[in-house]
Write a protein that holds these residues in place. Structure first.
Motif, PDB file in Angstrom:
ATOM      1  N   ARG A 253      -1.836  -4.120   6.483  1.00 21.56           N
ATOM      2  CA  ARG A 253      -2.420  -4.283   7.818  1.00 21.56           C
ATOM      3  C   ARG A 253      -3.812  -3.681   7.926  1.00 21.56           C
ATOM      4  O   ARG A 253      -4.570  -4.030   8.804  1.00 21.56           O
TER       5      ARG A 253
ATOM      6  N   THR B 154      17.860  -1.539  -2.874  1.00 16.02           N
ATOM      7  CA  THR B 154      17.278  -0.462  -3.671  1.00 16.02           C
ATOM      8  C   THR B 154      17.788   0.901  -3.205  1.00 16.02           C
ATOM      9  O   THR B 154      17.906   1.158  -2.009  1.00 16.02           O
TER      10      THR B 154
ATOM     11  N   THR C 114      14.275   5.841  -4.245  1.00 20.51           N
ATOM     12  CA  THR C 114      13.446   5.611  -5.421  1.00 20.51           C
ATOM     13  C   THR C 114      12.699   6.889  -5.796  1.00 20.51           C
ATOM     14  O   THR C 114      12.050   7.507  -4.946  1.00 20.51           O
TER      15      THR C 114
ATOM     16  N   ARG D  35      10.274  -5.391   9.931  1.00 19.26           N
ATOM     17  CA  ARG D  35      10.939  -6.038   8.793  1.00 19.26           C
ATOM     18  C   ARG D  35      11.217  -7.514   9.061  1.00 19.26           C
ATOM     19  O   ARG D  35      11.008  -8.360   8.184  1.00 19.26           O
TER      20      ARG D  35
ATOM     21  N   SER E   4       0.823  -1.208   0.000  1.00 12.71           N
ATOM     22  CA  SER E   4       0.000   0.000   0.000  1.00 12.71           C
ATOM     23  C   SER E   4       0.859   1.262   0.000  1.00 12.71           C
ATOM     24  O   SER E   4       0.351   2.364  -0.125  1.00 12.71           O
ATOM     25  N   GLY E   5       2.172   1.086   0.154  1.00  9.23           N
ATOM     26  CA  GLY E   5       3.068   2.250   0.222  1.00  9.23           C
ATOM     27  C   GLY E   5       3.491   2.736  -1.153  1.00  9.23           C
ATOM     28  O   GLY E   5       2.926   2.336  -2.177  1.00  9.23           O
ATOM     29  N   PHE E   6       4.492   3.589  -1.164  1.00  8.82           N
ATOM     30  CA  PHE E   6       4.920   4.253  -2.396  1.00  8.82           C
ATOM     31  C   PHE E   6       5.405   3.253  -3.460  1.00  8.82           C
ATOM     32  O   PHE E   6       4.894   3.228  -4.585  1.00  8.82           O
ATOM     33  N   ILE E   7       6.366   2.406  -3.105  1.00 15.54           N
ATOM     34  CA  ILE E   7       6.901   1.481  -4.118  1.00 15.54           C
ATOM     35  C   ILE E   7       5.856   0.425  -4.467  1.00 15.54           C
ATOM     36  O   ILE E   7       5.687   0.054  -5.631  1.00 15.54           O
TER      37      ILE E   7
ATOM     38  N   LEU F 226       7.756  -5.731   0.774  1.00 18.96           N
ATOM     39  CA  LEU F 226       8.194  -4.346   0.999  1.00 18.96           C
ATOM     40  C   LEU F 226       7.859  -3.875   2.406  1.00 18.96           C
ATOM     41  O   LEU F 226       8.112  -2.722   2.757  1.00 18.96           O
TER      42      LEU F 226
HETATM   43  N1  LIG Z   1      11.314   4.426  -1.030  1.00 17.61           N
HETATM   44  C1  LIG Z   1      12.621   4.261  -1.120  1.00 17.61           C
HETATM   45  O1  LIG Z   1      13.333   5.147  -1.634  1.00 17.61           O
HETATM   46  C2  LIG Z   1      13.270   2.992  -0.615  1.00 17.61           C
HETATM   47  C3  LIG Z   1      14.627   2.760  -0.883  1.00 17.61           C
HETATM   48  C4  LIG Z   1      15.215   1.578  -0.424  1.00 17.61           C
HETATM   49  C5  LIG Z   1      14.486   0.670   0.295  1.00 17.61           C
HETATM   50  N2  LIG Z   1      13.175   0.924   0.561  1.00 17.61           N
HETATM   51  C6  LIG Z   1      12.407  -0.060   1.337  1.00 17.61           C
HETATM   52  O2  LIG Z   1      11.406  -0.590   0.495  1.00 17.61           O
HETATM   53  C7  LIG Z   1      10.215  -0.808   1.248  1.00 17.61           C
HETATM   54  C8  LIG Z   1       9.061  -0.082   0.572  1.00 17.61           C
HETATM   55  O3  LIG Z   1       9.371   1.305   0.481  1.00 17.61           O
HETATM   56  P1  LIG Z   1       8.218   2.392   0.384  1.00 17.61           P
HETATM   57  O4  LIG Z   1       8.867   3.675   0.063  1.00 17.61           O
HETATM   58  O5  LIG Z   1       7.128   1.877  -0.466  1.00 17.61           O
HETATM   59  O6  LIG Z   1       7.751   2.439   1.900  1.00 17.61           O
HETATM   60  P2  LIG Z   1       6.316   2.878   2.486  1.00 17.61           P
HETATM   61  O7  LIG Z   1       5.634   3.800   1.551  1.00 17.61           O
HETATM   62  O8  LIG Z   1       6.586   3.339   3.881  1.00 17.61           O
HETATM   63  O9  LIG Z   1       5.516   1.491   2.513  1.00 17.61           O
HETATM   64  C9  LIG Z   1       5.882   0.445   3.370  1.00 17.61           C
HETATM   65  C10 LIG Z   1       4.674  -0.386   3.700  1.00 17.61           C
HETATM   66  O10 LIG Z   1       5.015  -1.228   4.810  1.00 17.61           O
HETATM   67  C11 LIG Z   1       3.869  -1.435   5.606  1.00 17.61           C
HETATM   68  N3  LIG Z   1       4.224  -1.252   7.023  1.00 17.61           N
HETATM   69  C12 LIG Z   1       4.492  -0.099   7.677  1.00 17.61           C
HETATM   70  N4  LIG Z   1       4.720  -0.347   8.967  1.00 17.61           N
HETATM   71  C13 LIG Z   1       4.581  -1.698   9.127  1.00 17.61           C
HETATM   72  C14 LIG Z   1       4.656  -2.556  10.243  1.00 17.61           C
HETATM   73  N5  LIG Z   1       4.932  -2.081  11.466  1.00 17.61           N
HETATM   74  N6  LIG Z   1       4.445  -3.891  10.048  1.00 17.61           N
HETATM   75  C15 LIG Z   1       4.156  -4.359   8.814  1.00 17.61           C
HETATM   76  N7  LIG Z   1       4.028  -3.587   7.712  1.00 17.61           N
HETATM   77  C16 LIG Z   1       4.250  -2.268   7.883  1.00 17.61           C
HETATM   78  C17 LIG Z   1       2.829  -0.398   5.225  1.00 17.61           C
HETATM   79  O11 LIG Z   1       1.691  -1.081   4.693  1.00 17.61           O
HETATM   80  P3  LIG Z   1       0.320  -1.226   5.540  1.00 17.61           P
HETATM   81  O12 LIG Z   1       0.204  -0.002   6.392  1.00 17.61           O
HETATM   82  O13 LIG Z   1      -0.747  -1.324   4.496  1.00 17.61           O
HETATM   83  O14 LIG Z   1       0.487  -2.484   6.320  1.00 17.61           O
HETATM   84  C18 LIG Z   1       3.482   0.434   4.146  1.00 17.61           C
HETATM   85  O15 LIG Z   1       2.601   0.679   3.077  1.00 17.61           O
HETATM   86  C19 LIG Z   1      10.465  -0.297   2.657  1.00 17.61           C
HETATM   87  O16 LIG Z   1      10.705  -1.385   3.505  1.00 17.61           O
HETATM   88  C20 LIG Z   1      11.700   0.577   2.521  1.00 17.61           C
HETATM   89  O17 LIG Z   1      12.507   0.557   3.675  1.00 17.61           O
HETATM   90  C21 LIG Z   1      12.545   2.068   0.115  1.00 17.61           C
END
Ligand SMILES: NC(=O)c1ccc[n+]([C@@H]2O[C@H](COP(=O)([O-])OP(=O)(O)OC[C@H]3O[C@@H](n4cnc5c(N)ncnc54)[C@H](OP(=O)(O)O)[C@@H]3O)[C@@H](O)[C@H]2O)c1
Length: 367
Positions: free
Chosen positions: A34, A220, A223, A105, A12-15, A84
């Motif tokens: 969740r 990654t 992004t 994580r 549901s997040g950005f990526i 993710l």
């Molecule tokens: N964006 C970047 O530039 C980048 C770069 C490198 C690595 N990453 C990694 O790639 C992943 C996705 O990135 P993103 O930017 O899409 O992150 P995001 O927008 O924060 O999305 C992460 C998702 O993880 C879920 N989440 C949050 N807290 C949680 C918890 N306590 N337990 C289980 N699920 C939880 C949420 O979904 P729900 O609330 O629907 O459960 C949320 O939509 C992340 O783990 C991030 O660390 C991101």
């Protein structure tokens, strides 16, 4: 890629939404979140991609830690699982936040591993998000998957086990007694927090025994797309503050959101490989060039720089860490390039132009 079943945990997040957008029209995509609604209902968030119409998309609830029949049955017979899930690292690193960053994580990764083990038809590929920030802060040489320098455990003291934990505590105490709380050597131990997260996350992932499922950790970079970190950067430009951060020499590894999806597709279709891949555009720039290019593309002539102390104060006010801006991340995608992957967006200017073209002007200009 067509007619595949793809599970995106934390989708549901950005990526996740970007991947769902890329894959969701020609494949069946199931998002685990969740707060999601029933299997065929999208009641969670209006901004999420619709679960019907042109997208073959549905949202399934999980708690990110327990293996329940409701979601684990989706994994059975799926082609790809992409994980993710994890609490955002864009916060102050207090004890409670840090625990949640670690736990979210590791628990999610273990739960997926267990669900795959229980599946009678396990998925062919499991891609786990990982981060390019696992590499050392380097200014002299880029880091690749083969020779890249990963932060030294003796310095950052990853508490994998009790002995490491005791060593970590001892080093912290020594640094504090010998150099003081405000010393670089004491703070360094804390600054390596994000590296420790990356290490534990990858270790948990590779510890999962899934013999019939290929496993790939996608390290990654930051992004870029219509969401995520671009929003605060555009806001800085809007107010004339889009100049360099600190001395601006720190390297900025980045990747376009579409290339993240394309790389996952390529890994599924071409690969028999496993292990670690850097998901980073090949042309890494300095923080100075990153902001200069963004200003050029958005049409901002003035960009006042922010010194380290200003960033420290700003980060405290908006509840984030300066490490996200000041760490030099110099990472290259050697393995993917060697194996024949081509990036659609290898130049930063092209990536910015594509993103900005899809945004309303008020996102990057005051008037
Ligand atoms: N964006 C970047 O530039 C980048 C770069 C490198 C690595 N990453 C990694 O790639 C992943 C996705 O990135 P993103 O930017 O899409 O992150 P995001 O927008 O924060 O999305 C992460 C998702 O993880 C879920 N989440 C949050 N807290 C949680 C918890 N306590 N337990 C289980 N699920 C939880 C949420 O979904 P729900 O609330 O629907 O459960 C949320 O939509 C992340 O783990 C991030 O660390 C991101």
């Amino acid at each position: 890629m067509r007619n595949k079943k793809i599970i995106i945990a934390g989708g549901s997040g950005f990526i996740g939404q970007s991947l769902a957008n890329y894959f969701g029209k020609e494949n069946e995509v199931v998002i685990l979140g969740r707060q999601s609604g029933d299997r065929h209902k999208n009641s969670y968030h209006q901004k999420l991609l619709p679960a019907s119409g042109e997208y073959k998309l549905c949202y399934v609830k999980w708690n990110g830690r327990d293996v329940e029949e409701t979601w684990s049955k989706e994994i059975n017979g799926a082609d790809i699982v992409i994980n993710l899930a994890g609490k955002s690292v864009n916060c102050r690193y207090h004890k409670k936040q840090k625990k949640e960053i670690f736990d979210s994580r590791t628990y999610a990764t273990k739960a997926i591993g267990e669900a795959i083990r229980r599946a009678t038809q396990p998925p062919k590929l499991w891609v786990n998000a990982a981060s390019a920030t696992i590499y050392k802060d380097t200014h002299d040489l880029p880091n690749d998957e083969f020779t890249g320098k990963i932060s030294d455990w003796k310095k950052d003291n990853m508490p994998y086990n009790l002995i490491d934990h005791i060593r970590y505590r001892k080093n912290r105490l020594l640094a504090r007694l010998l150099h003081g709380r405000n010393s670089v050597s004491y703070k360094e131990l804390e600054l390596d927090f994000s590296v420790r997260v990356c290490k534990l996350w990858e270790k948990t992932f590779f510890d999962q025994a899934t013999p019939a499922t290929r496993k790939i950790a996608l390290r990654t970079a930051i992004t870029l797309g219509k969401g995520g970190v671009i929003t605060p950067y555009l806001n800085l430009c809007k107010f004339g503050l889009g100049g360099k951060h600190g001395n601006g020499q720190q390297m900025f590894s980045w990747v376009h959101e579409e290339d993240v999806a394309r790389m996952i597709e390529w890994l599924f279709e071409n690969g028999k490989t496993e292990g670690v891949y850097n998901c980073v555009a090949p042309n890494v720039v300095s923080n100075y060039s990153f902001l200069k290019t963004l200003r050029q593309v958005t049409g901002h002539r003035i960009g006042l720089p922010a010194s380290t102390w200003m960033l420290e104060a700003g980060a405290l006010m908006i509840g984030t860490e300066t490490e996200l801006m000041l760490k030099s991340r110099w990472v290259i995608p050697a393995r993917a390039l060697q194996e024949g992957f081509t990036f659609k967006y290898s130049l930063l200017k092209d990536a910015f132009e594509q993103i900005i073209a899809g945004l309303p002007r008020n996102k990057y200009h005051l008037f």
